[in-house]
Design a protein around this motif. Structure first.
Motif, mmCIF file in Angstrom:
data_model
loop_
_atom_site.group_PDB
_atom_site.id
_atom_site.type_symbol
_atom_site.label_atom_id
_atom_site.label_comp_id
_atom_site.label_asym_id
_atom_site.label_seq_id
_atom_site.Cartn_x
_atom_site.Cartn_y
_atom_site.Cartn_z
ATOM 1 N N PHE A 44 0.842 -1.202 0.000
ATOM 2 C CA PHE A 44 0.000 0.000 0.000
ATOM 3 C C PHE A 44 0.870 1.242 0.000
ATOM 4 O O PHE A 44 2.009 1.226 0.452
ATOM 5 C CB PHE A 44 -0.956 0.004 1.204
ATOM 6 N N GLY A 46 0.261 5.857 -0.121
ATOM 7 C CA GLY A 46 -0.568 7.043 -0.281
ATOM 8 C C GLY A 46 0.290 8.174 -0.811
ATOM 9 O O GLY A 46 1.508 8.170 -0.649
ATOM 10 N N ALA A 55 -4.406 6.999 -3.223
ATOM 11 C CA ALA A 55 -3.951 5.816 -2.508
ATOM 12 C C ALA A 55 -3.850 4.677 -3.508
ATOM 13 O O ALA A 55 -4.612 4.624 -4.476
ATOM 14 C CB ALA A 55 -4.925 5.466 -1.390
ATOM 15 N N ARG A 56 -2.927 3.794 -3.261
ATOM 16 C CA ARG A 56 -2.675 2.681 -4.175
ATOM 17 C C ARG A 56 -2.509 1.414 -3.372
ATOM 18 O O ARG A 56 -1.839 1.402 -2.344
ATOM 19 C CB ARG A 56 -1.414 2.982 -4.977
ATOM 20 N N ALA A 86 -4.969 4.182 2.255
ATOM 21 C CA ALA A 86 -4.500 3.074 1.420
ATOM 22 C C ALA A 86 -4.510 1.768 2.209
ATOM 23 O O ALA A 86 -5.006 0.733 1.729
ATOM 24 C CB ALA A 86 -3.102 3.363 0.886
ATOM 25 N N THR A 156 3.441 0.788 -6.273
ATOM 26 C CA THR A 156 2.344 1.483 -5.614
ATOM 27 C C THR A 156 2.607 2.981 -5.538
ATOM 28 O O THR A 156 1.691 3.781 -5.671
ATOM 29 C CB THR A 156 2.117 0.924 -4.200
ATOM 30 N N ALA A 160 -0.015 5.789 -6.984
ATOM 31 C CA ALA A 160 -0.594 6.694 -5.984
ATOM 32 C C ALA A 160 -0.398 8.147 -6.411
ATOM 33 O O ALA A 160 -1.300 8.969 -6.307
ATOM 34 C CB ALA A 160 0.024 6.448 -4.610
#
Length: 165
Positions: A44, A46, A55-56, A86, A156, A160
């Protein structure tokens, strides 16, 4: 016409049968004692950039399938808020997908430390996020959180930032 049939006892076969049985029984016993869990993996991240936040989440199933999620936050957020968003959204998705064992990786040392109880939440908003993570943790049979350097969280981190624009 007569048949020439003779009986010859073979004692070696009887003793070999016992050895074969014990060998097979031992293999079965060893295999059943080995317990494995099907762990999912979650990354995760952000990101806060003008004009927005994102967020990812990347979830990897036990068979290696990658599921990627990008979340645009429609409110003003700090970097820590985006990171918690996230994490929480990733945990919710993992629960919906049926994951019961989960390894979680994020590059926010503060968030990981707070969740792992190595640091306290002084801000009421961060404390509320922390409590939400605690509620979601109860839905898993096993969960581990780990801090990874930002350079190891590239997939990520990139998305993001893309979502935050």
């Amino acid at each position: 016409m007569g048949h020439n049939i003779r009986y010859i006892p073979c004692t070696a076969i009887k003793s070999q049968t016992l050895v074969d049985f014990i060998a097979e029984w031992m293999e079965v016993q060893l295999q059943t004692s080995d317990v494995t869990h099907e762990y999912w993996t979650m990354y995760f991240d952000g990101s806060v950039m003008a004009p927005g936040s994102g967020a990812r989440v990347v979830l990897i199933s036990p068979n290696g399938s990658k599921l990627r999620y990008a979340i645009h936050l429609h409110f003003l957020a700090s970097n820590n808020t985006a990171e918690y968003e996230a994490l929480i959204n990733g945990l919710r998705i993992a629960v919906e997908l049926g994951a019961t064992w989960l390894y979680v990786y994020g590059n926010s040392e503060l968030i990981i430390d707070q969740v792992m109880k190595e640091s306290s939440c002084k801000c009421p908003l961060m404390a509320a996020y922390y409590q939400e993570v605690r509620k979601l943790e109860d839905k898993f049979r096993g969960i581990e959180l780990h801090h990874v350097p930002r350079k190891d969280n590239d997939a990520t981190d990139f998305l993001a930032k893309l979502v935050a624009r």
